[in-house]
Write an enzyme that holds these catalytic residues in place. Structure first.
Site, mmCIF file in Angstrom:
data_model
loop_
_atom_site.group_PDB
_atom_site.id
_atom_site.type_symbol
_atom_site.label_atom_id
_atom_site.label_comp_id
_atom_site.label_asym_id
_atom_site.label_seq_id
_atom_site.Cartn_x
_atom_site.Cartn_y
_atom_site.Cartn_z
ATOM 1 N N LYS A 266 -3.797 11.125 31.295
ATOM 2 C CA LYS A 266 -4.629 10.610 32.280
ATOM 3 C C LYS A 266 -3.994 9.938 33.506
ATOM 4 O O LYS A 266 -3.972 10.193 34.504
ATOM 5 C CB LYS A 266 -5.990 9.592 31.710
ATOM 6 C CG LYS A 266 -7.018 10.204 30.773
ATOM 7 C CD LYS A 266 -7.860 9.331 30.315
ATOM 8 C CE LYS A 266 -8.909 10.119 29.181
ATOM 9 N NZ LYS A 266 -9.463 9.219 28.301
ATOM 10 N N GLN B 229 -11.021 3.602 26.202
ATOM 11 C CA GLN B 229 -10.765 4.857 25.399
ATOM 12 C C GLN B 229 -11.446 4.757 24.147
ATOM 13 O O GLN B 229 -11.284 3.891 23.328
ATOM 14 C CB GLN B 229 -9.248 4.979 25.306
ATOM 15 C CG GLN B 229 -8.940 6.289 24.619
ATOM 16 C CD GLN B 229 -9.225 7.457 25.193
ATOM 17 O OE1 GLN B 229 -8.853 7.692 26.449
ATOM 18 N NE2 GLN B 229 -9.625 8.471 24.517
ATOM 19 N N ASP C 27 -16.720 7.110 32.990
ATOM 20 C CA ASP C 27 -17.016 7.768 31.959
ATOM 21 C C ASP C 27 -18.215 8.243 31.803
ATOM 22 O O ASP C 27 -18.732 8.992 31.009
ATOM 23 C CB ASP C 27 -16.259 7.132 30.920
ATOM 24 C CG ASP C 27 -15.377 7.832 30.095
ATOM 25 O OD1 ASP C 27 -14.944 9.121 30.495
ATOM 26 O OD2 ASP C 27 -14.645 7.311 28.947
#
Ligand code: NAP
Length: 348
Positions: free
Chosen positions: A108, A152, A175
């Site tokens: 990322k 994450q 997200d």
């Protein structure tokens, strides 16, 4: 007490160009031929690309589509910087030392750098407390240079995932996992601020390959919050008739075989065999599974949830693993971050 590694990176900006953040559907079709490799769990695993117009089979190329999206984002980031002197910023919080998570975070970061997006990574130790993580989330919520915040997953088991995701400002929830955004995704006539990246990438691939969704029968294998459930909502929002298969489903093969569009997100290597697929169906394989293969250079091989060799004899189109949904997930994260920055700064 948690220790912290924080890195900030930006890359130089390129020529400005005027283009909105909408991606036009288009056709780009690669044909494939199979070549024989050692069989694992009864399924031959690898393929190579070539052009063979008479197979009538389409290999959905996630690498190619993701690159074109990243290129468009890079141009938009540059245009934004040139016009209003704002660069989109993404903060990623990683807790613990899972190798797979560290590898995703590093991918990322690289993708942000090459698109000109500012990337801030916070790496916290495994034994961090909920307060340690919340402290960073709350500070990024307030930071005007950060437009997207990502924690994450999975988190270490002692941390409450719900509390942590809920603390992210929904307007920076790139997200799309905040309960507010998840809830809006599930409601008729409402739109979330952000759609989760992997499901969004699946739908984007269908659009880019001009796959008709409206009125089609779609089957999703898996119902997780991060893939199966949101992708089922997205398909339904596009007027597909959607069925979800999960671990307690009695006759998965029979149900899968009804699908015009089959999305596999179970995390079960090669679970979907050729016999599960309706002739001519479009298959999106989300699975990322490492399996042992003594013939592979590292003794391990990456496979999806679909037995590719069998599927491509039956399906009309399929995503490979790797090179299908995976690269699209990162491209969608960059897209969400850019959208967030544009929205916050009211930049058209
Ligand atoms: P997950 O949280 O483990 O969920 C798996 C889902 O599949 C669950 O709903 C489970 O049912 C269902 N399932 C498991 N075994 C099954 C079986 N034998 N038959 C039918 N359903 C079954 O996994 P996830 O996070 O959604 O990820 C799924 C896969 O996608 C994994 O391989 C993951 O690595 C991959 N992934 C890829 C990307 C990407 O960017 N390409 C991103 C995220 C995830 P229950 O609900 O009944 O337990």
């Amino acid at each position: 007490m948690a220790s912290l590694m924080l890195t900030v990176s930006t890359s130089p900006l390129i020529h400005p160009s005027i283009r909105n953040n909408a991606f036009m559907p288009r056709r780009c079709i690669d044909q494939i031929h199979l070549h024989t490799t050692p069989s694992i769990r009864g399924c031959t695993l690898s393929v190579r690309s070539s052009s063979s117009p008479d197979t009538g089979f389409t290999r959905i190329d996630g690498n190619k589509e993701a690159k074109s999206i990243r290129d468009e984002i890079k141009i938009e980031v540059s245009r934004m910087d040139a016009s209003i002197h704002v660069v989109p910023g993404l903060a990623v919080i990683l807790v613990g030392d899972r190798q797979d998570s560290a590898s995703y975070v590093s991918k990322k970061k690289k993708a942000c750098e090459s698109a000109g997006i500012k990337s801030v990574d916070v790496c916290l130790p495994e034994d961090s407390s909920e307060e340690d993580v919340l402290k960073y989330i709350l500070s990024f919520n307030e930071d005007p240079s950060i437009h997207g915040i990502l924690v994450q997953l999975p988190l270490p088991s002692h941390l409450n995932e719900h509390n942590i995701l809920k603390a992210i400002n929904p307007k920076k929830d790139v997200d799309g996992f905040h309960p507010q955004n998840m809830g809006l995704l599930a409601m008729r006539g409402r739109e979330p601020d952000f759609v989760p990246c992997t499901p969004k990438g699946c739908i984007e691939l269908l659009h880019r390959y001009n796959v008709e969704v409206e009125g089609k029968r779609a089957v999703v294998i898996g119902r997780s919050n991060i893939v199966g459930m949101p992708v089922a909502h997205l398909l339904q929002n596009e007027d597909a008739t959607v069925t979800t298969i999960h671990s307690k489903t009695k006759n998965p093969e029979e149900i899968a075989r009804e699908a015009d569009i089959l999305i596999a997100a179970a995390g079960q290597p090669n679970m979907v065999r050729g016999s599960w697929i309706k002739p001519g169906a479009v298959v999106i394989d989300v699975g990322i599974n490492h399996i042992e293969d003594p013939s592979a250079p590292r003794g391990r091989r990456l496979v999806g949830d679909v037995c590719y060799q069998e599927a491509c004899k039956v399906a009309s189109a399929i995503t490979p693993v790797p090179g299908g949904v995976g690269p699209m997930t990162i491209a969608m994260l960059l897209s969400n971050t850019l959208t967030s920055a544009k929205r916050i700064h009211e930049f058209e």
